[in-house]
Design a protein around this motif. Sequence first.
Motif, PDB file in Angstrom:
ATOM      1  N   CYS A 466      40.418  32.693  31.526  1.00  0.00           N
ATOM      2  CA  CYS A 466      41.190  30.823  30.908  1.00  0.00           C
ATOM      3  C   CYS A 466      42.301  30.800  30.714  1.00  0.00           C
ATOM      4  CB  CYS A 466      40.360  31.242  29.408  1.00  0.00           C
ATOM      5  SG  CYS A 466      40.490  29.606  28.980  1.00  0.00           S
ATOM      6  N   LEU A 469      44.533  30.356  26.889  1.00  0.00           N
ATOM      7  CA  LEU A 469      46.002  31.257  27.223  1.00  0.00           C
ATOM      8  C   LEU A 469      45.133  33.016  27.325  1.00  0.00           C
ATOM      9  CD1 LEU A 469      46.227  30.412  22.776  1.00  0.00           C
ATOM     10  CD2 LEU A 469      48.070  29.852  24.982  1.00  0.00           C
ATOM     11  N   HIS A 487      38.716  30.667  22.180  1.00  0.00           N
ATOM     12  CA  HIS A 487      39.000  29.025  21.768  1.00  0.00           C
ATOM     13  C   HIS A 487      37.770  27.520  22.336  1.00  0.00           C
ATOM     14  CE1 HIS A 487      42.900  31.044  22.036  1.00  0.00           C
ATOM     15  NE2 HIS A 487      42.754  30.844  20.294  1.00  0.00           N
ATOM     16  N   GLY A 488      36.977  28.515  22.930  1.00  0.00           N
ATOM     17  CA  GLY A 488      35.824  27.745  23.694  1.00  0.00           C
ATOM     18  C   GLY A 488      35.995  26.513  24.985  1.00  0.00           C
ATOM     19  N   PRO A 501      39.372  23.814  25.047  1.00  0.00           N
ATOM     20  CA  PRO A 501      41.538  22.662  24.844  1.00  0.00           C
ATOM     21  C   PRO A 501      41.651  23.569  26.379  1.00  0.00           C
ATOM     22  CG  PRO A 501      40.774  25.116  23.383  1.00  0.00           C
ATOM     23  CD  PRO A 501      39.602  24.976  23.858  1.00  0.00           C
TER      24      PRO A 501
HETATM   25 FE1  FES Z   1      39.717  30.067  26.408  1.00  0.00          FE
HETATM   26 FE2  FES Z   1      41.828  30.051  24.991  1.00  0.00          FE
HETATM   27  S1  FES Z   1      42.480  31.513  25.954  1.00  0.00           S
HETATM   28  S2  FES Z   1      39.981  28.793  25.355  1.00  0.00           S
END
Ligand code: FES
Length: 515
Positions: A466, A469, A487-488, A501
């Motif tokens: 992702c 983060l 975090h989606g 995000p």
């Molecule tokens: Fe994937 Fe935050 S690490 S949305």
Amino acid sequence: MSVDNTMNDIFIQQPTSYWIASTSETTYSSLEKDIEADVAIVGGGMVGITCAYLLKKEGFKVAVIEADRIVQGTSAKTTAKITSQHGLIYEKIKSQMGEEKAKQYADANESAIHMIAKLVKEKSIDCDFEWQPAYVFTQEDKYVEKIMNEAKTASDLGIQASYLEEIPLPFPVKAAVRFDHQAQFHPRKYLLSLAKEIPGAGCHIFEMTRAVDIQEGAPYKIITDKDIKITAPRVVIASHYPFCNLRGLYAARIYVERSYILAAKVKEEFPQGMFINAENPTRSLRSQKYKNDRLVLFAGEHHKTGQGANTIHHYKNLKDFAQQNYTVEDIPYRWSAQDCMTLDDIPYVGLYTSDTPDLYVATGFGKWGMTNSTVSAMMIKDMIVKGSSPWEPVYSPSRFTPVASAKNFIVENANVAKELIEGKLIPVPDELDIQNGEAKVIGIEGKKVGAYRDEEGKLHLVDTTCTHLGCELHWNAAERSWDCPCHGSRFTYDGQIAEGPALHPLKKLFQQQNQ
Ligand code: FES
């Protein structure tokens, strides 16, 4: 072909929200040069559009920027219930935050219902608006007392609430609470009409314009993906999940859930009312005008984004529920929604942090976005125009509710940490045995690679790390997307951002034709 086979086709096609399918796509231009505004609003969903409309009426020059087309995100994937009844929320707020804040929440959401009704009437917006009662029901003994208490508390707070032992649905219930004078509508018809009022007199909507950074100062500067700047003394972050990670620990205080909706034609007449159960799995029902007929929306089956089992099963469970209770003739639409949840179930609305003056945020509506978005727009307008809003204490993003928040803070962040670690340790299969319409995570030169073969046989390969983060993405078969369990964030099969995000697409590795 049997009715059931016809309905199964719906699970092969790409999901489509009825709200999107029944309205035209917008064509606002993108931002091509630096501009100044009195208020910059990041996000063209229900908060952004409503807030821009209200501020323009107060004489502010407002610029709304949207990374995609406006009203395509959660505002177009909702069940669109306009209600102050948010599950069994009032007893919870009263016990955790006190009666005064429960009253603020009730007043805010009842006011939002009336604000929407007023705008629909004033602007003659043709958006299938209907007054309907809202019900929370239970089929389990353990919720009966909770529902009884909710009816009493809501009533004490000034809501027209009553306790019932029967509701007009075709299955028995143990108890229910009904709120009167609630409503439902077609959210895109409403919001696209409101959006048309925004451009002009120094106000703008810019689509396909992604905010990637914000420079603090007076004024603020919003930086877009094309390195164009909007300079504004006031900024509203209305991007669903806050697009920036300035301060405020939002990534640790918000978690993201998906849920599912089927829009079905049923033989039986559906009664007046919007319904949801108190227990799990969630079952939510309402009807909707559809040509000369009505659809029934069956919703529920929530799970954390990126952590559901085979996501197709969620649609099938809803179909089974619909068929157990109605003669289902067709399911013309299905879609899913993504919602930001907070640690104590109350949205974060107000100043982004206590030391960022004139920077506002609205997020975490917990599946009750129609009224809470409108509350947010009304609050932020009042904070800008009058300097304060009477509902600030209950919604303040800086609040701390020790009982609910501390427990959920530990659970949700342990969950994120687990995904960060486990995602990297899963053994990776090496074969490229991938059928059309199928995805796998494969190992290529020591890297984890997300491989999806489309219906034409073309292989799409992306790095499944992702870009927010760094969590490892999971495949979502129902929506054909790579979803982040932390975090989606969601990405299309070829790596484009479907939901933040995350601000950057996935790294495309390479594509092979027709293997
Ligand atoms: Fe994937 Fe935050 S690490 S949305």
